[in-house]
Motif scaffolding. Structure first.
Motif, PDB file in Angstrom:
ATOM      1  N   VAL A   1     -16.649  25.640 -34.548  1.00 56.22           N
ATOM      2  CA  VAL A   1     -17.820  25.710 -35.402  1.00 56.22           C
ATOM      3  C   VAL A   1     -18.051  27.146 -35.873  1.00 56.22           C
ATOM      4  N   ARG A   2     -17.626  28.110 -35.097  1.00 56.86           N
ATOM      5  CA  ARG A   2     -17.812  29.515 -35.469  1.00 56.86           C
ATOM      6  C   ARG A   2     -16.657  30.057 -36.309  1.00 56.86           C
ATOM      7  N   ALA A   3     -15.687  29.225 -36.594  1.00 60.03           N
ATOM      8  CA  ALA A   3     -14.513  29.621 -37.383  1.00 60.03           C
ATOM      9  C   ALA A   3     -13.709  30.717 -36.705  1.00 60.03           C
ATOM     10  N   GLU A   4     -13.683  30.698 -35.399  1.00 62.98           N
ATOM     11  CA  GLU A   4     -12.840  31.641 -34.643  1.00 62.98           C
ATOM     12  C   GLU A   4     -11.493  30.969 -34.403  1.00 62.98           C
ATOM     13  N   PRO A   6      -8.170  31.835 -34.711  1.00 58.18           N
ATOM     14  CA  PRO A   6      -7.119  32.390 -33.841  1.00 58.18           C
ATOM     15  C   PRO A   6      -7.443  32.213 -32.353  1.00 58.18           C
ATOM     16  N   LYS A   7      -8.703  32.403 -31.989  1.00 57.41           N
ATOM     17  CA  LYS A   7      -9.109  32.193 -30.596  1.00 57.41           C
ATOM     18  C   LYS A   7      -8.968  30.713 -30.236  1.00 57.41           C
ATOM     19  N   GLY A  12      -6.301  26.202 -27.530  1.00 50.85           N
ATOM     20  CA  GLY A  12      -5.561  24.953 -27.712  1.00 50.85           C
ATOM     21  C   GLY A  12      -4.196  24.996 -27.066  1.00 50.85           C
ATOM     22  N   GLU A  13      -3.505  26.104 -27.216  1.00 48.63           N
ATOM     23  CA  GLU A  13      -2.182  26.247 -26.590  1.00 48.63           C
ATOM     24  C   GLU A  13      -2.295  26.262 -25.075  1.00 48.63           C
ATOM     25  N   VAL A  37      -6.438  19.833 -35.335  1.00 45.96           N
ATOM     26  CA  VAL A  37      -7.546  20.223 -36.213  1.00 45.96           C
ATOM     27  C   VAL A  37      -7.587  21.741 -36.387  1.00 45.96           C
ATOM     28  N   THR A  38      -7.364  22.464 -35.305  1.00 47.63           N
ATOM     29  CA  THR A  38      -7.342  23.930 -35.400  1.00 47.63           C
ATOM     30  C   THR A  38      -6.246  24.389 -36.350  1.00 47.63           C
TER      31      THR A  38
END
Length: 171
Positions: A1-4, A6-7, A12-13, A37-38
């Protein structure tokens, strides 16, 4: 939701690595869906499609019936089909995208889970607007708006209102 993003990719990995040695299908579906989704948000479409496909391959509506209550959202089979529909639109296969959107609605209707159904209608309406088909989008948005109102999904109501405005501008 915060558009982070890369984090989110890193998380996810890490999650994928944690579930890889397990036989927990619910965890596998959630990990691959979330990472798909990411990667979609990062416009890494090959990776996004791969993870959404892996989530769908592990998905079973009966096994994942409790998934919605555990993760507090919509059914992952419905969600994966919605995201894959948008992905396929971006990849230039609008008919395959529409097929996924219709499959998402059919699954959501069968599951009778209000938020999943609301999400599927909104996703399909969005796709119809991408396809410049406002007449087809409006009935979907009406259904979604009714569910949102009945169930108290304020955010979804706002999304429906925004998309209805877009549809009316296209008419």
């Amino acid at each position: 939701v915060r558009a982070e993003h890369p984090k989110a990719r890193d998380v996810g990995e890490e999650l994928l690595a944690l579930v890889a040695p397990t036989d927990d299908r619910v965890a596998h579906v959630q990990a691959h869906y979330g990472h798909g989704v990411t990667l979609y948000d990062l416009v890494e479409l090959d990776g996004a499609e791969s993870h959404l496909e892996r989530a769908l391959a592990a998905y079973d509506p009966d096994t994942h019936a409790t998934h919605v209550s555990v993760y507090g959202g919509y059914d992952p089979g419905v969600a994966c089909r919605c995201w894959r529909a948008w992905l396929r639109w971006l990849r230039g296969t609008p008919d395959r995208a529409l097929h996924d959107a219709e499959d998402a609605i059919a699954l959501a209707e069968r599951l009778a889970h209000p938020f999943s159904l609301d999400f599927a209608y909104v996703a399909a309406a969005t796709l119809r607007l991408f396809r410049r088909e406002p007449e087809a989008a409006l009935p979907l948005l009406e259904r979604a708006a009714h569910i949102s109102l009945d169930e108290g999904f304020a955010y979804q109501r706002a999304v429906c209102a925004t998309l209805r405005g877009w549809a009316f501008l296209m008419l």
